[in-house]
Write an enzyme that holds these catalytic residues in place. Structure first.
Site, PDB file in Angstrom:
ATOM      1  N   ASN A  19      65.097  62.780 106.868  1.00 49.03           N
ATOM      2  CA  ASN A  19      65.349  63.198 105.480  1.00 49.03           C
ATOM      3  C   ASN A  19      64.670  62.169 104.577  1.00 49.03           C
ATOM      4  O   ASN A  19      65.167  61.062 104.431  1.00 49.03           O
ATOM      5  CB  ASN A  19      66.867  63.243 105.241  1.00 49.03           C
ATOM      6  CG  ASN A  19      67.213  63.540 103.793  1.00 49.03           C
ATOM      7  OD1 ASN A  19      66.343  63.888 102.988  1.00 49.03           O
ATOM      8  ND2 ASN A  19      68.489  63.415 103.456  1.00 49.03           N
TER       9      ASN A  19
ATOM     10  N   LYS B 289      64.449  62.247 101.488  1.00 52.21           N
ATOM     11  CA  LYS B 289      65.113  62.135 100.175  1.00 52.21           C
ATOM     12  C   LYS B 289      64.042  62.140  99.070  1.00 52.21           C
ATOM     13  O   LYS B 289      63.039  62.834  99.218  1.00 52.21           O
ATOM     14  CB  LYS B 289      66.011  60.889 100.136  1.00 52.21           C
ATOM     15  CG  LYS B 289      66.976  60.857 101.333  1.00 52.21           C
ATOM     16  CD  LYS B 289      68.048  59.820 101.220  1.00 52.21           C
ATOM     17  CE  LYS B 289      68.955  59.883 102.450  1.00 52.21           C
ATOM     18  NZ  LYS B 289      70.093  58.974 102.380  1.00 52.21           N
TER      19      LYS B 289
ATOM     20  N   HIS C 281      74.250  67.639 101.357  1.00 47.51           N
ATOM     21  CA  HIS C 281      74.178  66.186 101.551  1.00 47.51           C
ATOM     22  C   HIS C 281      75.129  65.517 100.560  1.00 47.51           C
ATOM     23  O   HIS C 281      75.280  65.963  99.424  1.00 47.51           O
ATOM     24  CB  HIS C 281      72.737  65.694 101.336  1.00 47.51           C
ATOM     25  CG  HIS C 281      72.530  64.308 101.835  1.00 47.51           C
ATOM     26  ND1 HIS C 281      72.982  63.197 101.146  1.00 47.51           N
ATOM     27  CD2 HIS C 281      71.977  63.842 102.972  1.00 47.51           C
ATOM     28  CE1 HIS C 281      72.686  62.109 101.854  1.00 47.51           C
ATOM     29  NE2 HIS C 281      72.079  62.471 102.958  1.00 47.51           N
TER      30      HIS C 281
ATOM     31  N   GLU D 161      74.788  63.016  98.815  1.00 49.89           N
ATOM     32  CA  GLU D 161      74.129  62.617  97.559  1.00 49.89           C
ATOM     33  C   GLU D 161      74.076  63.788  96.585  1.00 49.89           C
ATOM     34  O   GLU D 161      74.131  63.598  95.365  1.00 49.89           O
ATOM     35  CB  GLU D 161      72.723  62.062  97.867  1.00 49.89           C
ATOM     36  CG  GLU D 161      72.822  60.678  98.498  1.00 49.89           C
ATOM     37  CD  GLU D 161      71.677  60.302  99.425  1.00 49.89           C
ATOM     38  OE1 GLU D 161      70.638  60.981  99.416  1.00 49.89           O
ATOM     39  OE2 GLU D 161      71.847  59.320 100.172  1.00 49.89           O
TER      40      GLU D 161
ATOM     41  N   GLU E 244      77.824  62.527 108.280  1.00 54.18           N
ATOM     42  CA  GLU E 244      77.257  61.322 107.686  1.00 54.18           C
ATOM     43  C   GLU E 244      78.319  60.622 106.838  1.00 54.18           C
ATOM     44  O   GLU E 244      78.537  60.990 105.680  1.00 54.18           O
ATOM     45  CB  GLU E 244      76.079  61.684 106.780  1.00 54.18           C
ATOM     46  CG  GLU E 244      74.962  62.428 107.484  1.00 54.18           C
ATOM     47  CD  GLU E 244      73.648  62.345 106.715  1.00 54.18           C
ATOM     48  OE1 GLU E 244      72.697  61.793 107.285  1.00 54.18           O
ATOM     49  OE2 GLU E 244      73.571  62.783 105.557  1.00 54.18           O
TER      50      GLU E 244
ATOM     51  N   GLY F  25      72.467  54.346 104.276  1.00 51.96           N
ATOM     52  CA  GLY F  25      71.605  53.368 103.604  1.00 51.96           C
ATOM     53  C   GLY F  25      72.216  51.981 103.486  1.00 51.96           C
ATOM     54  O   GLY F  25      71.736  51.150 102.731  1.00 51.96           O
TER      55      GLY F  25
ATOM     56  N   SER G 269      72.414  55.066 108.707  1.00 51.92           N
ATOM     57  CA  SER G 269      71.833  53.825 109.217  1.00 51.92           C
ATOM     58  C   SER G 269      71.401  53.897 110.685  1.00 51.92           C
ATOM     59  O   SER G 269      71.464  52.903 111.407  1.00 51.92           O
ATOM     60  CB  SER G 269      72.788  52.646 108.982  1.00 51.92           C
ATOM     61  OG  SER G 269      72.998  52.465 107.584  1.00 51.92           O
TER      62      SER G 269
END
Ligand code: 13P
Length: 251
Positions: free
Chosen positions: A10, A12, A93, A95, A163, A169, A209
């Site tokens: 991904n 992003k 996701h 985010e 996730e 991250g 990660s």
């Protein structure tokens, strides 16, 4: 049942035409990754060029609108993703859930639109650190995934990505027990919603990660059928070792 592993990147909001060489190198590694599916979900602006640069390789989008077309400024439909050459799309996701206020119901509608086209879909879920520390991670995530499943769930074309938000991250990976417990709980929830056979066909990916050093250990956990990789998917040097770990090849 044996499920083929899926390693999906991904990108992003990263990448321009200058980065397509990375996609090409990744696609070449994917060609020799026996028994493993590999996909790269790039920014919408790169889908056409990434498809041209990597013939036969799975390029995906990172979001799709639930509607077929219309007055939705800035959005992209399943037909547009197909037209650009995408074969898969990520929905829900964290985010997008956080920054764009997407509810699980909205995510289910997006996943349904994807499955009504030819796109495969990766439906994401994951808990915040607060929820994990309060001891509610499993209930939170299984409720989230139950509400995010499309009405037309086609197990062969559906993957779920777990996730944990606190692992994205951050360099902080969930422990093997945490991952194992959550993936088993997700599989049970899928069985409840879709039936046992369908649930056994859905691939459950871990994301947060993942890198070349920890991938093999993560892939060895029960009910882990691959990974959704952010930062380490941006370069072939970091992503290819994860693909190799999925094949069981030593890295
Ligand atoms: P990182 O691999 O950068 O932690 O990102 C995970 C992720 O959010 C993939 O969708």
């Amino acid at each position: 049942m044996t499920r083929r592993k899926l390693v999906a990147g991904n990108w992003k909001m990263n990448g321009t035409a200058a980065d397509l060489g990375e996609a090409t190198q990744i696609s070449m590694a994917a060609e020799t990754a026996d028994g493993v599916d590999v996909a790269l979900c790039v920014p919408a602006t790169l889908i056409v060029r990434a498809c041209t640069a990597t013939p036969g390789f799975a390029i995906g989008g990172q979001d799709v609108h639930a509607a077929a077309n219309g007055a939705h400024t800035g959005d992209i439909s399943a037909a547009m993703l197909e037209d650009a050459g995408a074969s898969v799309v990520i929905v829900g996701h964290s985010e997008r859930r956080e920054a764009h206020g997407e509810t699980s119901e909205a995510v289910a509608a997006k996943a349904e639109a994807a499955l009504n086209s030819t796109l495969d879909v990766i439906v994401c879920c994951g808990e915040s650190l607060d929820v994990r520390e309060a001891g509610h991670a499993v209930t939170n995530v299984t409720d989230q995934i139950a509400a995010s499943l499309p009405a037309n769930a086609d197990a062969q074309r559906l993957s779920v990505a777990y996730e944990p938000i606190w692992a994205i991250g951050t360099g902080k990976v969930a422990g093997p027990e945490e991952i194992g417990e959550m993936h088993a709980a997700i599989r049970s929830k899928l069985a409840e919603k879709l039936g046992e056979d369908a649930a056994n066909a859905v691939r459950i990916l871990y994301g947060g990660s993942v890198n070349g050093d920890n991938a093999a250990e993560i892939f060895a956990i029960d009910h882990v059928d691959g990974a959704l990789v952010g930062g380490a998917s941006l370069t072939a040097a970091k992503f290819v070792p994860i693909i190799h770990a999925a094949t069981g090849r030593s890295v």
